[in-house]
Design an enzyme around this catalytic site. Structure first.
Site, PDB file in Angstrom:
ATOM      1  N   THR A  45       1.012  -1.247  -0.037  1.00  0.00           N
ATOM      2  CA  THR A  45      -0.050  -0.050   0.041  1.00  0.00           C
ATOM      3  C   THR A  45       0.892   1.236   0.088  1.00  0.00           C
ATOM      4  O   THR A  45       0.369   2.237  -0.484  1.00  0.00           O
ATOM      5  CB  THR A  45      -0.861   0.043   1.250  1.00  0.00           C
ATOM      6  OG1 THR A  45      -1.785  -1.064   1.382  1.00  0.00           O
ATOM      7  CG2 THR A  45      -1.898   1.214   1.072  1.00  0.00           C
ATOM      8  N   TYR A 133       5.160 -12.366   5.077  1.00  0.00           N
ATOM      9  CA  TYR A 133       3.998 -11.983   4.241  1.00  0.00           C
ATOM     10  C   TYR A 133       3.777 -12.839   3.022  1.00  0.00           C
ATOM     11  O   TYR A 133       4.515 -12.812   2.249  1.00  0.00           O
ATOM     12  CB  TYR A 133       4.214 -10.578   3.958  1.00  0.00           C
ATOM     13  CG  TYR A 133       3.379  -9.794   3.095  1.00  0.00           C
ATOM     14  CD1 TYR A 133       1.999 -10.200   3.084  1.00  0.00           C
ATOM     15  CD2 TYR A 133       3.662  -8.632   2.443  1.00  0.00           C
ATOM     16  CE1 TYR A 133       0.876  -9.480   2.344  1.00  0.00           C
ATOM     17  CE2 TYR A 133       2.792  -7.934   1.690  1.00  0.00           C
ATOM     18  CZ  TYR A 133       1.533  -8.485   1.634  1.00  0.00           C
ATOM     19  OH  TYR A 133       0.474  -7.525   0.826  1.00  0.00           O
ATOM     20  N   LYS A 161       1.659 -12.446   8.152  1.00  0.00           N
ATOM     21  CA  LYS A 161       0.478 -11.889   7.333  1.00  0.00           C
ATOM     22  C   LYS A 161      -0.059 -12.766   6.377  1.00  0.00           C
ATOM     23  O   LYS A 161       0.772 -12.795   5.409  1.00  0.00           O
ATOM     24  CB  LYS A 161       1.077 -10.517   6.759  1.00  0.00           C
ATOM     25  CG  LYS A 161      -0.286  -9.564   6.133  1.00  0.00           C
ATOM     26  CD  LYS A 161       0.272  -8.339   5.516  1.00  0.00           C
ATOM     27  CE  LYS A 161      -1.093  -7.575   4.707  1.00  0.00           C
ATOM     28  NZ  LYS A 161      -0.585  -6.579   3.987  1.00  0.00           N
TER      29      LYS A 161
END
Length: 293
Positions: A45, A133, A161
């Site tokens: 992001t 991740y 994550k």
């Protein structure tokens, strides 16, 4: 470590394309005020692939200064080059990051043995804990639950994550991890089911725009209040859908602009949100705002 919500922060740019550090500080203050407990710098992001090393360090230093111990600072230090990820992780720790979020190496398409070697090398060299991740839709490779279970035995690999989007994968992850290892949801539309399976929070895109509502959802789940959590998740789904109508972070930057944060446009090869999609996003936000009142 954190519980609840860590926001994968969008990176603000000025009209000339340079960092907007004033907007960066304002965004961080808003997050902390609304109860967010973790801040991710330079992730997907945050356009981590298109900010320079110097910009990454500038953002990280400023985040540490502004947060001033009020939120866990998590640096996105993943790379498809193991040596680069090692050096970036070490540098992030020097600058004040408390945790590193390390994505699976993209494009290379490593085997599971390669992933174990990659993450182990980074963890061996890292002075701070690592969050794995898993986001195969972007990287082309997925961490197998058995691989996560093996990596979780490393003392500095402490969290995952999980952003595969597959609830069954989440269930398998929980079956393979040791006690004390933390899993976080990586998809805003699945916060409720992931936390029902045992995730301790979410690394969120949505919380850039609605930090308080995202925190309320996560806190309801941590408290075992499924009825309240369902209400929040259902109310937020239309906004979440529009936040991913185009590739992240294109829509979230449009949403932040609408909230008054001067985050600017994404960097190429991303372009601003189409007018049609933006209109739908703003409509969903307006409807959510009306429901909250």
């Amino acid at each position: 470590m954190f519980t609840g919500v860590a926001t994968a922060l969008a990176t603000p740019f000025q009209e000339n394309g340079q960092l907007n550090l004033e907007a960066w500080a304002a965004l961080i203050e808003d997050q902390i005020k609304e109860g967010v407990t973790g801040l991710v710098i330079g992730g997907t992001t945050g356009e981590g692939m298109t900010i320079t090393d110097d910009e990454f360090e500038t953002l990280l230093v400023r985040a540490v200064e502004v947060a001033n111990g009020r939120a866990v600072i998590i640096a996105g230090t993943g790379s498809n080059n193991t040596a680069v990820s090692i050096e970036k992780t070490k540098r992030a720790a020097e600058l004040g990051a408390e945790m590193a979020m390390v994505v699976t190496p993209y494009y290379n398409k490593s085997t599971q043995a390669g992933l174990i070697a990659h993450f182990t090398a980074i963890a061996d060299a890292s002075p701070i804990p690592l969050m794995l991740y898993n986001v195969p839709s972007r990287t082309g490779v997925a961490l197998a639950p058995e691989t996560v279970g093996e990596l979780a035995e490393h003392p500095r690999i402490t969290a995952l994550k999980e952003a595969s989007g597959d609830i069954s994968v989440m269930a398998q992850m929980m079956a393979h991890i040791p006690e004390g290892f933390t899993v976080y949801c990586g998809n805003d539309d699945q916060i409720l089911p992931y936390m029902a399976w045992g995730a301790q929070g979410v690394v969120s895109v949505l919380s850039n725009v609605y930090p308080g509502a995202t925190v309320a959802l996560a806190e309801a789940l941590l408290a075992g209040d499924l009825q309240t959590a369902r209400t929040w998740q259902i109310r937020l789904l239309p906004v979440i859908d529009e936040l991913f109508a185009e590739v992240n972070p294109i829509p979230v930057k449009a949403a932040l602009q609408a909230r008054g944060f001067e985050v600017g446009a994404p960097r190429l090869p991303l372009v601003p949100m189409s007018a049609t999609a933006e209109a739908k996003l703003l409509s969903a936000m307006e409807q959510f705002n009306e429901v909250r009142q």
